[in-house]
Write a protein that holds these residues in place. Structure first.
Motif, PDB file in Angstrom:
ATOM      1  N   ALA A 137     -33.830  -9.983   3.697  1.00 52.79           N
ATOM      2  CA  ALA A 137     -32.421  -9.679   3.184  1.00 52.79           C
ATOM      3  C   ALA A 137     -31.506  -9.824   4.356  1.00 52.79           C
ATOM      4  CB  ALA A 137     -32.506  -8.246   2.455  1.00 52.79           C
ATOM      5  N   LEU A 138     -30.129  -9.633   4.099  1.00 56.93           N
ATOM      6  CA  LEU A 138     -29.099  -9.716   5.070  1.00 56.93           C
ATOM      7  C   LEU A 138     -28.290  -8.932   4.731  1.00 56.93           C
ATOM      8  CD1 LEU A 138     -28.096 -11.306   7.687  1.00 56.93           C
ATOM      9  CD2 LEU A 138     -26.747 -12.796   6.055  1.00 56.93           C
ATOM     10  N   THR A 139     -27.950  -7.943   5.789  1.00 66.63           N
ATOM     11  CA  THR A 139     -26.921  -6.883   5.571  1.00 66.63           C
ATOM     12  C   THR A 139     -25.639  -7.214   6.359  1.00 66.63           C
ATOM     13  OG1 THR A 139     -28.582  -5.064   5.274  1.00 66.63           O
ATOM     14  CG2 THR A 139     -26.240  -4.572   5.936  1.00 66.63           C
ATOM     15  N   SER A 140     -24.440  -7.103   6.006  1.00 67.47           N
ATOM     16  CA  SER A 140     -23.072  -7.244   6.543  1.00 67.47           C
ATOM     17  C   SER A 140     -22.658  -5.803   7.074  1.00 67.47           C
ATOM     18  CB  SER A 140     -22.158  -7.853   5.700  1.00 67.47           C
ATOM     19  OG  SER A 140     -20.927  -8.075   6.299  1.00 67.47           O
ATOM     20  N   VAL A 141     -22.835  -5.387   8.203  1.00 68.60           N
ATOM     21  CA  VAL A 141     -22.163  -4.383   8.857  1.00 68.60           C
ATOM     22  C   VAL A 141     -20.954  -3.932   8.568  1.00 68.60           C
ATOM     23  CG1 VAL A 141     -22.275  -2.945  10.810  1.00 68.60           C
ATOM     24  CG2 VAL A 141     -24.434  -4.280  10.552  1.00 68.60           C
ATOM     25  N   PRO A 142     -19.964  -4.916   8.628  1.00 66.67           N
ATOM     26  CA  PRO A 142     -18.715  -4.404   8.474  1.00 66.67           C
ATOM     27  C   PRO A 142     -18.424  -3.775   7.032  1.00 66.67           C
ATOM     28  CG  PRO A 142     -18.635  -6.686   9.589  1.00 66.67           C
ATOM     29  CD  PRO A 142     -19.887  -6.110   9.110  1.00 66.67           C
ATOM     30  N   ALA A 143     -19.196  -4.333   5.863  1.00 65.39           N
ATOM     31  CA  ALA A 143     -19.023  -3.740   4.807  1.00 65.39           C
ATOM     32  C   ALA A 143     -19.492  -2.385   4.396  1.00 65.39           C
ATOM     33  CB  ALA A 143     -19.876  -4.681   3.806  1.00 65.39           C
ATOM     34  N   LEU A 144     -20.040  -1.843   5.764  1.00 64.01           N
ATOM     35  CA  LEU A 144     -20.279  -0.490   5.516  1.00 64.01           C
ATOM     36  C   LEU A 144     -19.370   0.365   6.041  1.00 64.01           C
ATOM     37  CD1 LEU A 144     -24.027  -0.712   7.191  1.00 64.01           C
ATOM     38  CD2 LEU A 144     -23.517  -1.008   4.672  1.00 64.01           C
ATOM     39  N   GLY A 145     -18.187  -0.182   6.482  1.00 65.55           N
ATOM     40  CA  GLY A 145     -16.872   0.720   6.713  1.00 65.55           C
ATOM     41  C   GLY A 145     -17.200   1.410   7.965  1.00 65.55           C
ATOM     42  N   VAL A 146     -16.394   2.217   8.228  1.00 63.78           N
ATOM     43  CA  VAL A 146     -16.120   2.998   9.480  1.00 63.78           C
ATOM     44  C   VAL A 146     -16.749   4.325   9.460  1.00 63.78           C
ATOM     45  CG1 VAL A 146     -14.447   4.146  10.902  1.00 63.78           C
ATOM     46  CG2 VAL A 146     -13.974   1.995   9.683  1.00 63.78           C
ATOM     47  N   LEU A 147     -16.560   5.361   8.479  1.00 63.78           N
ATOM     48  CA  LEU A 147     -17.243   6.375   8.487  1.00 63.78           C
ATOM     49  C   LEU A 147     -18.719   6.740   8.258  1.00 63.78           C
ATOM     50  CD1 LEU A 147     -14.173   8.371   6.467  1.00 63.78           C
ATOM     51  CD2 LEU A 147     -14.710   8.072   9.100  1.00 63.78           C
ATOM     52  N   ARG A 148     -19.561   7.384   8.691  1.00 67.88           N
ATOM     53  CA  ARG A 148     -20.924   7.653   8.638  1.00 67.88           C
ATOM     54  C   ARG A 148     -21.675   6.382   8.762  1.00 67.88           C
ATOM     55  NH1 ARG A 148     -21.701   9.228   3.549  1.00 67.88           N
ATOM     56  NH2 ARG A 148     -23.493  10.400   3.784  1.00 67.88           N
ATOM     57  N   LEU A 149     -21.431   5.534   9.423  1.00 63.85           N
ATOM     58  CA  LEU A 149     -22.091   4.252   9.603  1.00 63.85           C
ATOM     59  C   LEU A 149     -23.429   4.164   9.679  1.00 63.85           C
ATOM     60  CD1 LEU A 149     -21.664   1.278   9.642  1.00 63.85           C
ATOM     61  CD2 LEU A 149     -21.282   1.538  12.053  1.00 63.85           C
ATOM     62  N   PRO A 150     -24.343   5.046  10.519  1.00 55.99           N
ATOM     63  CA  PRO A 150     -25.483   5.149  10.894  1.00 55.99           C
ATOM     64  C   PRO A 150     -26.147   5.684   9.418  1.00 55.99           C
ATOM     65  CG  PRO A 150     -24.532   6.098  12.457  1.00 55.99           C
ATOM     66  CD  PRO A 150     -23.367   5.808  11.682  1.00 55.99           C
ATOM     67  N   HIS A 151     -25.638   6.794   8.858  1.00 51.05           N
ATOM     68  CA  HIS A 151     -26.323   6.960   7.366  1.00 51.05           C
ATOM     69  C   HIS A 151     -25.988   5.888   6.295  1.00 51.05           C
ATOM     70  CE1 HIS A 151     -27.254   9.861   4.216  1.00 51.05           C
ATOM     71  NE2 HIS A 151     -26.219   9.513   3.779  1.00 51.05           N
ATOM     72  N   ARG A 152     -25.099   5.185   6.045  1.00 50.35           N
ATOM     73  CA  ARG A 152     -24.827   4.350   5.242  1.00 50.35           C
ATOM     74  C   ARG A 152     -25.820   3.014   5.611  1.00 50.35           C
ATOM     75  NH1 ARG A 152     -18.426   3.864   4.861  1.00 50.35           N
ATOM     76  NH2 ARG A 152     -17.815   5.820   3.407  1.00 50.35           N
ATOM     77  N   ALA A 153     -25.965   2.857   6.874  1.00 46.11           N
ATOM     78  CA  ALA A 153     -26.797   1.527   7.208  1.00 46.11           C
ATOM     79  C   ALA A 153     -28.402   1.970   6.778  1.00 46.11           C
ATOM     80  CB  ALA A 153     -26.779   1.258   8.723  1.00 46.11           C
TER      81      ALA A 153
END
Length: 356
Positions: A103-119
């Motif tokens: 799978a491929l994750t686009s990090v910018p689509a995870l936004g700015v806030l709580r980035l490690p948690h969202r990732a």
């Protein structure tokens, strides 16, 4: 699959995706165990430039992740890239290929806030989906829509159009790391300060600053910041002009993101210059002398206005003509320039880059 631990490989672009991958390698096994405690989990992170044939083309990226998965003997592999991905008007959070186990994750689509948690939540869901487990996916990813093709097992996780547009933009600005420009512009800051010293002893500038008022000083600030941003874009070739029509829409997103990144960096540069100039003016300019020339008793507001005006002039007249900035760091604040540099590093003897 063997009865041993399930090994999850993380393949990430340098910079922000690479840092996320290294952090996830430590926290992911525990997060996966909370979602599916029946398995023993392991995680490994590798940072390498994932170079696509075209901006927005996910297949070369997925293939690179798959090749690394096979070479390392991982059970599943997740790529993390800072390239933005879009499906029409929707921001793509991830592309999945269960047949290949990648799978491929686009990090910018995870936004700015709580980035490690969202990732972490997104990667946990991707791993579970790739393995076909019935365990519940993280709640934080429940709002993602799934796009698929009946003829293929591949599918995408996407955000709603409005939310995705703003989250993608904010994530791209964060991936550009505007705070790095502060160090890159330190030479320009010194040049601007040197140019402004002469203005400290110029009575005409004192009187002008006192007469202009907040509104006109604010306009001058906007013009000086805009001039600095335009200078950096032109000087370092940061504006994207693709000839391919299908790349122009993404290029506009790149250009807006680059401009926003540079504005944030230059504003910090400007604020630092104003602060330094305020201290300098207050130390060097005698209050009695200043009062005689202004025609009234000076206040701290007068010192600030003078520093404000001089800093605006110095930004344009000193820093713009100095070329005293770290060009490599400035170029890394733009998506197109950063991706071209990665292509050249990955294929130093190859042909021209077709990113546009």
């Amino acid at each position: 699959m063997s009865d041993g631990p399930v090994v999850v490989g993380l393949v990430a672009d340098p910079d922000l995706p690479g840092e996320l991958a290294k952090d996830l390698a430590g926290t992911l096994p525990a997060a996966l165990a909370r979602a599916d405690g029946a398995r023993d989990w392991r995680a490994s992170a590798h940072v390498v430039a994932l170079v696509a044939g075209h901006v927005g083309d996910e297949e070369p990226l997925l293939q690179a992740v798959c090749e690394r998965k096979v070479a390392e003997g991982w059970d599943v592999a997740i790529g993390l890239t800072d390239l933005p991905r879009r499906a029409g008007t929707r921001a793509v959070v991830a592309d999945l290929d269960p047949e290949r186990g990648v799978a491929l994750t686009s990090v910018p689509a995870l936004g700015v806030l709580r980035l490690p948690h969202r990732a972490e939540d997104v990667v946990v869901r991707l791993v579970l989906d790739l393995l076909g487990t019935s365990a519940a996916s993280p709640v934080a990813t429940a709002g993602l829509a799934v796009l698929g093709d009946e003829e293929s097992s591949s599918r995408r996780l996407v955000l709603p159009a409005l939310l995705g547009r703003w989250r993608l933009f904010g994530g791209m600005v964060r991936a550009n790391r505007p705070w790095r420009l502060v160090g890159a512009l330190s030479g320009a800051l010194l040049a601007a300060f040197a140019a402004s010293v002469f203005g400290v002893f110029t009575v005409t500038l004192w009187v002008l600053a006192d007469r202009l008022g907040v509104a006109r000083l604010s306009v001058i600030t906007g013009l000086s910041v805009a001039a600095m941003v335009v200078y950096l874009i032109v000087q370092h070739g940061l504006w994207e002009r693709p000839e391919d029509a299908r790349q122009r829409r993404l290029a506009r997103l790149y250009n807006v993101t680059t401009a926003a990144t540079l504005v944030l960096g230059v504003l910090v540069f400007y604020a630092a210059l104003v602060a330094v100039m305020t201290v300098t003016v207050a130390f060097l300019v005698d209050g009695a002398v200043l009062g005689r020339n202004l025609g009234h008793s000076p206040s701290w507001g007068d010192y600030l206005d003078i520093s404000w005006f001089i800093a605006s002039l110095a930004t344009v007249g000193g820093a713009l003509g100095s070329g005293a900035e770290d060009g490599d760091t400035v170029r890394r604040a733009a998506y197109g320039a950063r991706q071209r540099a990665r292509s050249e590093q990955s294929c130093p003897d190859g042909g021209p880059d077709d990113r546009g």
